[in-house]
Design a protein around this motif. Structure first.
Motif, short mmCIF file in Angstrom:
data_model
loop_
_atom_site.label_atom_id
_atom_site.label_comp_id
_atom_site.label_asym_id
_atom_site.label_seq_id
_atom_site.Cartn_x
_atom_site.Cartn_y
_atom_site.Cartn_z
N THR A 15 0.84 -1.21 0.00
CA THR A 15 0.00 0.00 0.00
C THR A 15 0.87 1.25 0.00
OG1 THR A 15 -1.74 -1.18 1.19
CG2 THR A 15 -1.82 1.22 1.22
N ALA A 16 1.93 1.24 0.81
CA ALA A 16 2.84 2.39 0.85
C ALA A 16 3.49 2.62 -0.51
CB ALA A 16 3.91 2.16 1.92
N GLN A 17 3.91 1.53 -1.15
CA GLN A 17 4.57 1.66 -2.45
C GLN A 17 3.62 2.19 -3.52
OE1 GLN A 17 7.63 1.46 -2.76
NE2 GLN A 17 8.12 1.21 -4.91
N GLY A 18 2.34 1.90 -3.37
CA GLY A 18 1.36 2.40 -4.32
C GLY A 18 1.31 3.91 -4.38
N PHE A 19 1.55 4.57 -3.24
CA PHE A 19 1.59 6.03 -3.23
C PHE A 19 2.76 6.55 -4.07
CE2 PHE A 19 -1.00 5.33 0.49
CZ PHE A 19 -1.84 6.43 0.55
N ARG A 20 3.90 5.85 -4.00
CA ARG A 20 5.10 6.30 -4.71
C ARG A 20 5.01 6.09 -6.22
NH1 ARG A 20 7.36 3.10 -0.42
NH2 ARG A 20 8.13 4.43 1.27
N THR A 21 4.25 5.09 -6.62
CA THR A 21 4.21 4.72 -8.05
C THR A 21 2.90 5.11 -8.71
OG1 THR A 21 3.41 2.49 -7.49
CG2 THR A 21 5.80 2.80 -7.65
N ALA A 22 2.12 5.98 -8.11
CA ALA A 22 0.79 6.33 -8.62
C ALA A 22 0.85 7.12 -9.93
CB ALA A 22 0.01 7.12 -7.57
N ALA A 29 1.99 11.24 -7.49
CA ALA A 29 2.76 10.41 -6.57
C ALA A 29 3.19 11.23 -5.36
CB ALA A 29 3.98 9.84 -7.28
N VAL A 30 3.13 10.60 -4.19
CA VAL A 30 3.57 11.26 -2.96
C VAL A 30 4.31 10.23 -2.10
CG1 VAL A 30 1.68 12.93 -2.90
CG2 VAL A 30 1.40 10.71 -1.78
N GLU A 31 5.16 10.73 -1.23
CA GLU A 31 5.82 9.84 -0.27
C GLU A 31 4.84 9.54 0.86
OE1 GLU A 31 8.72 7.40 1.21
OE2 GLU A 31 8.64 8.41 -0.74
N PRO A 32 4.56 8.28 1.14
CA PRO A 32 3.55 7.93 2.14
C PRO A 32 3.99 8.30 3.56
CG PRO A 32 4.74 5.97 1.46
CD PRO A 32 5.18 7.07 0.55
N ASP A 33 3.04 8.60 4.39
CA ASP A 33 3.29 8.87 5.80
C ASP A 33 3.09 7.56 6.56
OD1 ASP A 33 3.57 9.86 8.33
OD2 ASP A 33 1.64 10.91 8.37
N VAL A 34 4.17 6.86 6.84
CA VAL A 34 4.10 5.53 7.46
C VAL A 34 4.13 5.66 8.97
CG1 VAL A 34 5.23 3.28 7.69
CG2 VAL A 34 5.22 4.46 5.47
N ASP A 35 3.10 5.18 9.62
CA ASP A 35 3.03 5.12 11.08
C ASP A 35 3.30 3.66 11.47
OD1 ASP A 35 2.28 4.92 13.76
OD2 ASP A 35 0.78 6.51 13.57
N PHE A 36 4.53 3.37 11.85
CA PHE A 36 4.93 1.98 12.08
C PHE A 36 4.17 1.35 13.25
CE2 PHE A 36 7.78 -1.65 12.36
CZ PHE A 36 8.15 -1.82 11.03
N ALA A 37 3.80 2.15 14.21
CA ALA A 37 3.01 1.62 15.33
C ALA A 37 1.65 1.12 14.85
CB ALA A 37 2.84 2.69 16.41
N LYS A 38 1.07 1.86 13.90
CA LYS A 38 -0.22 1.43 13.36
C LYS A 38 -0.06 0.24 12.40
CE LYS A 38 -2.66 5.79 13.97
NZ LYS A 38 -3.38 6.93 13.34
N THR A 69 10.51 -12.47 16.56
CA THR A 69 10.54 -11.20 17.30
C THR A 69 10.31 -9.98 16.40
OG1 THR A 69 12.96 -11.15 17.06
CG2 THR A 69 12.07 -12.09 19.09
N LEU A 70 10.47 -10.15 15.10
CA LEU A 70 10.40 -9.03 14.16
C LEU A 70 9.06 -8.31 14.20
CD1 LEU A 70 11.83 -7.55 11.77
CD2 LEU A 70 10.74 -9.23 10.26
N PHE A 71 7.97 -9.05 14.36
CA PHE A 71 6.64 -8.45 14.22
C PHE A 71 6.12 -7.83 15.52
CE2 PHE A 71 7.00 -11.98 11.15
CZ PHE A 71 7.00 -11.21 10.00
N ASP A 72 6.95 -7.83 16.54
CA ASP A 72 6.58 -7.16 17.79
C ASP A 72 7.01 -5.70 17.80
OD1 ASP A 72 5.46 -9.43 18.89
OD2 ASP A 72 7.35 -10.11 19.77
N ARG A 73 7.77 -5.28 16.81
CA ARG A 73 8.31 -3.93 16.78
C ARG A 73 7.23 -2.89 16.48
NH1 ARG A 73 13.29 -2.88 17.05
NH2 ARG A 73 12.97 -0.91 15.95
N THR A 74 7.26 -1.80 17.23
CA THR A 74 6.31 -0.70 16.99
C THR A 74 7.01 0.53 16.41
OG1 THR A 74 6.60 0.04 19.29
CG2 THR A 74 4.75 -1.44 18.82
N SER A 75 8.33 0.44 16.24
CA SER A 75 9.08 1.53 15.61
C SER A 75 9.91 0.95 14.48
CB SER A 75 9.98 2.23 16.62
OG SER A 75 10.92 1.32 17.18
N PRO A 76 10.13 1.73 13.43
CA PRO A 76 10.84 1.19 12.26
C PRO A 76 12.35 1.14 12.48
CG PRO A 76 10.31 3.49 11.90
CD PRO A 76 9.69 3.12 13.22
#
Length: 473
Positions: A60-67, A74-83, A162-169
């Motif tokens: 989904t994030a990449q879709g913003f870049r390649t629109a 095209a825009v750079e997505p605002d990624v909220d890693f916690a969400k 353990t990778l999927f427990d991260r809330t920050s990138p």
């Protein structure tokens, strides 16, 4: 101490164990299901479900870049890693009830949530409970393999557990391992804004067709993933937020620095704590030894899924459960044929395979013809700017389909009919005789099959035949 007697005792409540527990319980058998960790095992909690959820966010994030190619700014997505983390765990939570203790108890299973160990050929201890069964199924799965690299034990590293427990990138994710897990996570984290460096001892995705792997390789590089192949890692050092990796590459020194380290170099079967020697169950360096019916050296005990060290996929685990049910409950001597199982790497583009590829066929000295078709000749692929892809089919004697590899959009879905063909030993004509809806990517498979006949169809002999037949107009 409680003595429990049952028809079937299943050790491990992952994909394989849950599948056989569900079937056996609904067939009226008395079932004991043992799980010391989380219900649902690796697939639900640490593997397929969270990884594909993360990939969905990244896509989904990449879709913003390649629109722009679709006429949209095209825009750079605002990624909220916690969400993103919340999205992953909401998907796990939605699926979790299907694998829950409550569901299996409602089906009639006795569920014990402690570790099991054999105390004899037909008995296990589970905490204070002793379970005696007519048959056992070991479905304890696998865990990430951690290689013996100097310094690794003193560095905070990640695995799929353990990778999927991260809330920050991660700022810069270093990945040791260029197989499916390593590459999927590399592309996902790159698309979510991290710098990513992948280090692989050999070539990436070595089990797949090198020609089609190249399409994936180029996409990863285009998106900014740094790939170091033929790189032998010898030492890891640093601390959280500042990791260094050292080794050798092409005869020279190699080093890389990043904020986080992911180890993704394969899996190791879980069986060491079961005291299998007390049950007379033999093992090998990759897992538990089984025959072609998935029976161990103890005729009362079967082993299925990752723990036998074969093709470690969720769908293979489910297939093994079906074989075990047939052998144990229906007394049908059914053999395991997991060489017909497909596999998919869920990068973008996806890479999917079933049966033999060119390397496998050459090793077996199989005679074959290659039939191919490119995505850029498919109208739906053109409409969606998904031109990077190809289907490659191996056709053997008499037109029998030996295997197929597809790289491209939705390759994991497109491989399904080819898996059906390989499993049922169909001929290539089965694809040319079908009508594929237009415009769909399914036409790629039909056109690849048609390409097998093209040299004969448009040969000089066929032209002469058509000319001769025109006399009868």
């Amino acid at each position: 101490m409680t003595d429990i007697k049952c028809d079937l005792c299943i050790i491990g409540a992952g994909s394989a164990g849950l599948s056989i527990a569900s079937g056996a319980a609904q067939l009226g058998r008395k079932v004991v299901l043992i799980e010391k960790g989380k219900m649902g095992g690796d697939c639900l909690n640490y593997g397929c479900v969270p990884s594909k959820s993360l990939l969905a966010s990244a896509k989904t994030a990449q879709g913003f870049r390649t629109a722009e190619k679709f006429g949209i700014g095209a825009v750079e997505p605002d990624v909220d890693f916690a969400k993103v983390h919340d999205h992953i765990h909401s998907v796990i939570a939605a699926i979790e009830p299907n694998d829950s203790q409550e569901r299996f108890e409602k089906l009639g299973c006795t569920v014990l949530r402690e570790a099991a160990r054999f105390i004899g050929p037909r008995e296990v201890m589970v905490g204070a409970d002793k379970v005696r069964a007519k048959h056992f199924v070991i479905a304890t799965g696998s865990r990430p393999f951690v290689p013996p690299i100097e310094g690794l034990e003193s560095v905070p590293y990640l695995t799929n557990e353990t990778l999927f427990d991260r809330t920050s990138p991660p700022r810069h994710l270093l990945i040791i391992g260029g197989g499916p897990i390593g590459l999927e996570m590399a592309q996902a984290h790159r698309r979510l804004g991290a710098e990513v460096t992948v280090m692989e001892r050999g070539t990436i995705m070595p089990k797949d067709d090198p020609e089609l792997v190249e399409i994936v390789r180029q996409r990863l590089i285009e998106e900014g993933v740094v790939l170091h192949e033929h790189t032998d890692i010898t030492r890891v050092g640093g601390q959280d937020g500042a990791i260094t990796v050292q080794g050798q590459k092409s005869g020279g020194a190699f080093d890389a620095s990043g904020s986080h380290l992911l180890v993704a170099v394969g899996r190791r079967a879980n069986f060491e704590s079961l005291d299998l020697e007390k049950a007379g169950v033999e093992t090998h360096d990759k897992g538990i030894k089984v025959n072609d019916r998935l029976r161990t050296s103890n005729k009362r005990i079967y082993a299925i899924g990752d723990v036998i060290g074969g093709r470690q996929f969720t769908h293979v685990a489910g297939y093994h459960a079906n074989i075990a049910v047939r052998n144990i409950l229906f007394k049908m001597p059914t053999k395991n044929k997991d060489d017909i199982a497909p596999w998919v790497t869920y990068t973008d583009p996806e890479l999917a395979h079933v049966g033999l590829n060119v390397g496998m066929a050459d090793e077996k000295r199989e005679k074959y013809t290659v039939a191919e078709w490119s995505y850029d000749e498919n109208d739906r692929a053109q409409a969606e700017h998904a031109n990077a892809g190809r289907a490659k089919v191996l056709v053997g004697k008499g037109g029998h389909i030996l295997g197929c590899t597809i790289v491209g959009k939705n390759a994991g879905d497109l491989i399904g009919p080819w898996a059906l063909a390989v499993a049922n030993k169909l001929k290539i004509g089965a694809f040319t005789s079908m009508i594929a809806p237009y415009p769909t990517l399914t036409e790629v498979s039909k056109r690849a099959a048609s390409a097998y006949y093209s040299p004969t169809l448009f040969s000089g002999k066929t032209r002469k035949l058509v000319s001769l037949l025109s006399i009868f107009d």
